[in-house]
Design a protein around this motif. Sequence first.
Motif, mmCIF file in Angstrom:
data_model
loop_
_atom_site.group_PDB
_atom_site.id
_atom_site.type_symbol
_atom_site.label_atom_id
_atom_site.label_comp_id
_atom_site.label_asym_id
_atom_site.label_seq_id
_atom_site.Cartn_x
_atom_site.Cartn_y
_atom_site.Cartn_z
ATOM 1 N N THR A 37 -13.139 -12.638 9.106
ATOM 2 C CA THR A 37 -14.267 -12.261 9.976
ATOM 3 C C THR A 37 -14.665 -10.818 9.702
ATOM 4 O O THR A 37 -15.856 -10.489 9.635
ATOM 5 C CB THR A 37 -13.870 -12.440 11.462
ATOM 6 O OG1 THR A 37 -13.524 -13.804 11.663
ATOM 7 C CG2 THR A 37 -15.008 -12.059 12.396
ATOM 8 N N LEU A 41 -18.257 -9.193 8.450
ATOM 9 C CA LEU A 41 -18.946 -8.208 9.297
ATOM 10 C C LEU A 41 -18.959 -6.811 8.686
ATOM 11 O O LEU A 41 -19.499 -5.879 9.285
ATOM 12 C CB LEU A 41 -18.247 -8.138 10.664
ATOM 13 C CG LEU A 41 -18.297 -9.404 11.509
ATOM 14 C CD1 LEU A 41 -17.348 -9.280 12.703
ATOM 15 C CD2 LEU A 41 -19.728 -9.658 11.997
ATOM 16 N N ARG A 136 -17.064 -8.965 16.340
ATOM 17 C CA ARG A 136 -18.527 -8.979 16.182
ATOM 18 C C ARG A 136 -19.154 -7.897 17.067
ATOM 19 O O ARG A 136 -20.049 -7.167 16.637
ATOM 20 C CB ARG A 136 -19.088 -10.368 16.528
ATOM 21 C CG ARG A 136 -20.593 -10.487 16.349
ATOM 22 C CD ARG A 136 -21.044 -11.944 16.342
ATOM 23 N NE ARG A 136 -20.426 -12.710 15.265
ATOM 24 C CZ ARG A 136 -20.860 -12.693 13.989
ATOM 25 N NH1 ARG A 136 -21.904 -11.982 13.650
ATOM 26 N NH2 ARG A 136 -20.249 -13.412 13.066
ATOM 27 N N ASP A 140 -21.325 -4.572 15.794
ATOM 28 C CA ASP A 140 -22.690 -4.322 16.262
ATOM 29 C C ASP A 140 -22.823 -3.033 17.064
ATOM 30 O O ASP A 140 -23.895 -2.451 17.137
ATOM 31 C CB ASP A 140 -23.170 -5.476 17.160
ATOM 32 C CG ASP A 140 -23.406 -6.756 16.370
ATOM 33 O OD1 ASP A 140 -23.445 -6.680 15.121
ATOM 34 O OD2 ASP A 140 -23.527 -7.824 16.998
#
Length: 146
Positions: A37, A41, A136, A140
Amino acid sequence: MKVLVLNGPNLGRLGLREPEVYGSTTHAQLADRCRVTGVELGLDVEVRQTDHEGEMIGWLHEAADAGHPVVLNGAAWTHYSIAIRDAVAQLTAPLVEVHISNVHKREDFRHHSYISALAAGVIVGLGIDGYFLALRWIADNAIRSA
Ligand code: DQA
């Protein structure tokens, strides 16, 4: 950006430990999926687990000094360790608190967290997906130009 995913006591036994509560994914599999992941990202994700409170405090000091965001599942320490809370208070980048199980549906002693008031956010009860959602959010929102 480096992100530390820090898991506390008994989480090394994921997959074996109360699978009806914590699922069948092992800690090694969870760590692999967090790293994958992270690659998706653009994060350099390092996953660590310890059953020793002093070791966890050392890792939190390391994150504080380096400015690393942290995903923390403090496991049982969440509910009683002021020492872990005091180490979390020193962090300089955001921390997301994760619990695999929905602690609010469980015993009363799991309803209080010493960490939550210091966390950017808390994800509980979504299984191991909580870790990926936390990463995530960090990708962000917690990017800093270090
Ligand atoms: C846990 C919940 C805690 O109450 C428990 O002590 C754990 C795991 C979770 O991920 O659901 O060890 O943090």
